[in-house]
Design a protein around this motif. Sequence first.
Motif, PDB file in Angstrom:
ATOM      1  N   PHE A   1      20.538 -11.847  19.742  1.00 40.31           N
ATOM      2  CA  PHE A   1      20.544 -11.456  18.326  1.00 40.31           C
ATOM      3  C   PHE A   1      19.916 -12.537  17.449  1.00 40.31           C
TER       4      PHE A   1
ATOM      5  N   GLY B   1      17.971  -8.064  10.913  1.00 42.86           N
ATOM      6  CA  GLY B   1      19.221  -7.730  11.578  1.00 42.86           C
ATOM      7  C   GLY B   1      19.033  -6.617  12.596  1.00 42.86           C
ATOM      8  N   PHE B   2      18.251  -5.600  12.237  1.00 44.35           N
ATOM      9  CA  PHE B   2      17.963  -4.522  13.185  1.00 44.35           C
ATOM     10  C   PHE B   2      17.108  -5.031  14.343  1.00 44.35           C
TER      11      PHE B   2
ATOM     12  N   GLY C   1      19.472  -6.754  16.516  1.00 41.35           N
ATOM     13  CA  GLY C   1      20.395  -5.803  17.116  1.00 41.35           C
ATOM     14  C   GLY C   1      19.792  -5.028  18.269  1.00 41.35           C
TER      15      GLY C   1
ATOM     16  N   VAL D   1      20.330  -6.740  21.778  1.00 44.72           N
ATOM     17  CA  VAL D   1      21.625  -7.227  22.269  1.00 44.72           C
ATOM     18  C   VAL D   1      22.139  -6.498  23.510  1.00 44.72           C
TER      19      VAL D   1
ATOM     20  N   GLY E   1      27.444  -4.274  21.921  1.00 47.43           N
ATOM     21  CA  GLY E   1      26.261  -3.652  21.326  1.00 47.43           C
ATOM     22  C   GLY E   1      26.616  -2.510  20.395  1.00 47.43           C
TER      23      GLY E   1
ATOM     24  N   ILE F   1      27.967  -3.907  17.068  1.00 43.64           N
ATOM     25  CA  ILE F   1      26.856  -4.374  16.224  1.00 43.64           C
ATOM     26  C   ILE F   1      26.084  -3.191  15.659  1.00 43.64           C
ATOM     27  N   LEU F   2      25.883  -2.152  16.482  1.00 45.50           N
ATOM     28  CA  LEU F   2      25.206  -0.939  16.013  1.00 45.50           C
ATOM     29  C   LEU F   2      25.969  -0.308  14.851  1.00 45.50           C
TER      30      LEU F   2
ATOM     31  N   LEU G   1      25.411  -2.479  11.646  1.00 41.36           N
ATOM     32  CA  LEU G   1      24.070  -2.308  11.082  1.00 41.36           C
ATOM     33  C   LEU G   1      23.884  -0.913  10.490  1.00 41.36           C
TER      34      LEU G   1
ATOM     35  N   MET H   1      19.355   2.193  18.103  1.00 43.22           N
ATOM     36  CA  MET H   1      19.438   1.276  16.975  1.00 43.22           C
ATOM     37  C   MET H   1      18.128   1.261  16.184  1.00 43.22           C
TER      38      MET H   1
END
Length: 403
Positions: free
Chosen positions: A116, A134-135, A138, A141, A177, A180-181, A184, A359
């Motif tokens: 990341f 950030g995407f 992401g 990851v 993951g 985090i998805l 975001l 993502m």
Amino acid sequence: MEFEVSAILLYLAVFLIAARVGGALSLKLGQPEVFGELIAGILIGPSVAGAISQSILGFSLCVVPGTPAGQFMSLLGEIGIIMLMFIAGLSIEVEEFRRAGRPSTVVAASGVVVAFLLGFGAASFFGWTTLEAGFAGGVLVATSVGITVRTLMELHVLHTKVGLTILAAAVIDDVLGIIILSVLSGMAFGGISFMGMAEVIALMVVFFLAVILLGFRIVPRVLSYASRFAADEIVLSVALAIVFVISAMAEKVRIAAITGAFLVGLITSRSQFADSIRGKVATVGYGLLIPLFFVNMGVETDLQALGAVSVLAVVFLAIAMFSKIAGCGLGALLSGFGVKDSLRVGVGMMPRAEVALIMASIGVKAGVVGQSLLSMTVMVVLLTSLVTPVLVKIAFKGAEREK
């Protein structure tokens, strides 16, 4: 949607022939079968067969993923990868897997953090906004374990300490993951909240606890009870029904279906019917469904997405490969593995697939990132899927084998 039976049967024949020819040639070249299946899929798909036939014949003669028959093959392939992970779970001793839990957690967390941060940093360096970066981070990851598991099985190293660590780390990696998805996605659509995140995490925790705590008590008893009836292969049918139910539940709580299938396999391995079920599922799986998944991955590959490769795309691909090797390898070193085994863990955690594409597509749909991120993600999925079997075989040369 209507399915034309003749088209489906023709696609089945083409896929199976491509899988076997590709796998056999790959073995001749000293590579795992899965590598040949991926290449065979690319060759019979729009990127190669379609393009060549269009230029020579004036019309496209290839397997087309978007057609009803192509979508049906994709569905069969998804069932195939579920069966592969079920077989992997059936093949593992629960105590061995439990011992791999602590180092796997360190490996997964280290790989996620490094991937990341490097993805975020590279995108920021090229002028992307914080959310865009950030995407980008992401996307990198989550590991896709299907290709690695198939390769480790072919090399007879899945049940070693390194193989089990990779498998357990990939399960944990999937959960991290998805979290985090969720974060975001919330930021992209302006709907992130503490309660929303707490709900996602709580559902995951409840799912794992319910499946593990209840599964070990209930599933062996259900299979034993089913065996009392005289119906043909009833134990196998009941076991597969449980796999599909738990896989569906996993999808509902945003965990990959293959993780649910693996857990059911792990639970079923405690049953007296484990060896019989594994043999029968392996026959159907490897003879029909599992190769379909990897060939279909190749068919759905769009080589034209690589046509507009930018400097950032090359950097992004390099980071995608390096971040898992370095991040997960560092986690393995911290967990007491030697340098060679740490490298093997890192290479095994390298491929990306479903979560990365989801993502990137969410970022595009929300208008947060452009199509460039989606194109770069497709490139990462394609190339990491192709090189992982080869690199895993090289990395595991001289490694401990299953007893």
